[in-house]
Write an enzyme that holds these catalytic residues in place. Sequence first.
Site, short mmCIF file in Angstrom:
data_model
loop_
_atom_site.label_atom_id
_atom_site.label_comp_id
_atom_site.label_asym_id
_atom_site.label_seq_id
_atom_site.Cartn_x
_atom_site.Cartn_y
_atom_site.Cartn_z
N TYR A 282 -3.36 -0.64 10.17
CA TYR A 282 -3.15 -0.87 8.73
C TYR A 282 -1.75 -0.40 8.33
O TYR A 282 -1.05 -1.10 7.58
CB TYR A 282 -4.24 -0.12 7.97
CG TYR A 282 -4.34 -0.43 6.49
CD1 TYR A 282 -5.08 -1.52 6.04
CD2 TYR A 282 -3.72 0.38 5.54
CE1 TYR A 282 -5.20 -1.78 4.67
CE2 TYR A 282 -3.83 0.12 4.19
CZ TYR A 282 -4.58 -0.96 3.76
OH TYR A 282 -4.70 -1.22 2.41
N SER B 167 0.86 -1.18 0.00
CA SER B 167 0.00 0.00 0.00
C SER B 167 0.90 1.23 0.00
O SER B 167 2.10 1.12 0.27
CB SER B 167 -0.85 -0.02 1.28
OG SER B 167 -1.45 1.23 1.54
N LYS C 26 1.04 -2.90 6.86
CA LYS C 26 1.56 -2.74 5.50
C LYS C 26 3.06 -2.42 5.50
O LYS C 26 3.77 -2.81 4.56
CB LYS C 26 0.75 -1.67 4.74
CG LYS C 26 -0.70 -2.09 4.46
CD LYS C 26 -0.79 -3.33 3.55
CE LYS C 26 -2.22 -3.68 3.17
NZ LYS C 26 -2.35 -4.89 2.35
#
Length: 267
Positions: free
Chosen positions: A160, A147, A164
């Site tokens: 998150y 990402s 990532k």
Amino acid sequence: MGILDSFRLDGQVALVTGAGRGIGLSFARALAEAGAHVVVNDLRPDVAEAACHTILAAGGKASPAVFDVTDFAALDSHVDAIVAAQGRLDILMNNAGILIRAPVEDHAMPAFARVIDINLNAVYAMSRACCRPMRAQGRGRIINTGSVMSISSRPGVISYVAAKHGVLGLTRGLAAELGPHNITVNAIGPGYILTEMNRHVLGTPFEQVVVDRTPMARWAAPEELTGTAVFLASDAASFVTGQLVMVDGGMTSNSLLVESQNLGASS
Ligand code: NAP
Ligand code: GCO
């Protein structure tokens, strides 16, 4: 082999996690179009079946594999069943992922740990399970879904961001260890892609923030990631490993874009 032939995946078997919809479904359709038999993993049987139907209707080859990528104790047997059914496993795309938006004070451990389990721990567990048959075959491809949050951050998505960033670490670490076995490990770093994960952002001020921060000045469609996926899965990428390939419309290649866009190139 000609250069275009080297992008083909005929005779290969690819497993894509979280492939029932969104980016994973686009990856699955593209790998099938390039000639691979695609094993479509998802949590829900009806969703996995529908994705396979879409691929078969387009003339591709696909079969479902319904399991939770965080069912760590069962992953070896799921992979063994795929290899038994298809005869081999050449490509793993670790795509399944979730996002929980919450400020730190509201993001307690169970939710944080769930995001880390699906987005990071499962990437390791699936890679570990799949590199066994790949080692035996003397070749393999592992492609992770990173990402912009693999190399940057923003408030409200802390688990998150952590996961990532971890995916980038796993990509580099696994590449170092599996390279001698002719297994490449890379990650794709999508920018902002319109899927269920962030569709509710549409119409909020954040929708325009993304546009302003992206040199291509728009969000992207899942299909815009698939050329990179097929490339990394193919013989065309035989010496590419340990890389995070950003497909983000330039978002992470610039700074102060919003602040400087009205000043012109001479500022
Ligand atoms: P999505 O539309 O929400 O799709 C996620 C898929 O993963 C769904 O099919 C979901 O299944 C599946 N899944 C979730 N947990 C699972 C589990 N434990 N085991 C197996 N499958 C599971 O999201 P997306 O936008 O396509 O995201 C796909 C990947 O791209 C994620 O890793 C995400 O972090 C990454 N990504 C997305 C963007 C973006 O802008 N959309 C940008 C960068 C990276 P169900 O349908 O059953 O829930
Ligand atoms: C967010 C977005 C992102 C994207 C994607 C960006 O809330 O910031 O949902 O996290 O999903 O990962 O590359």
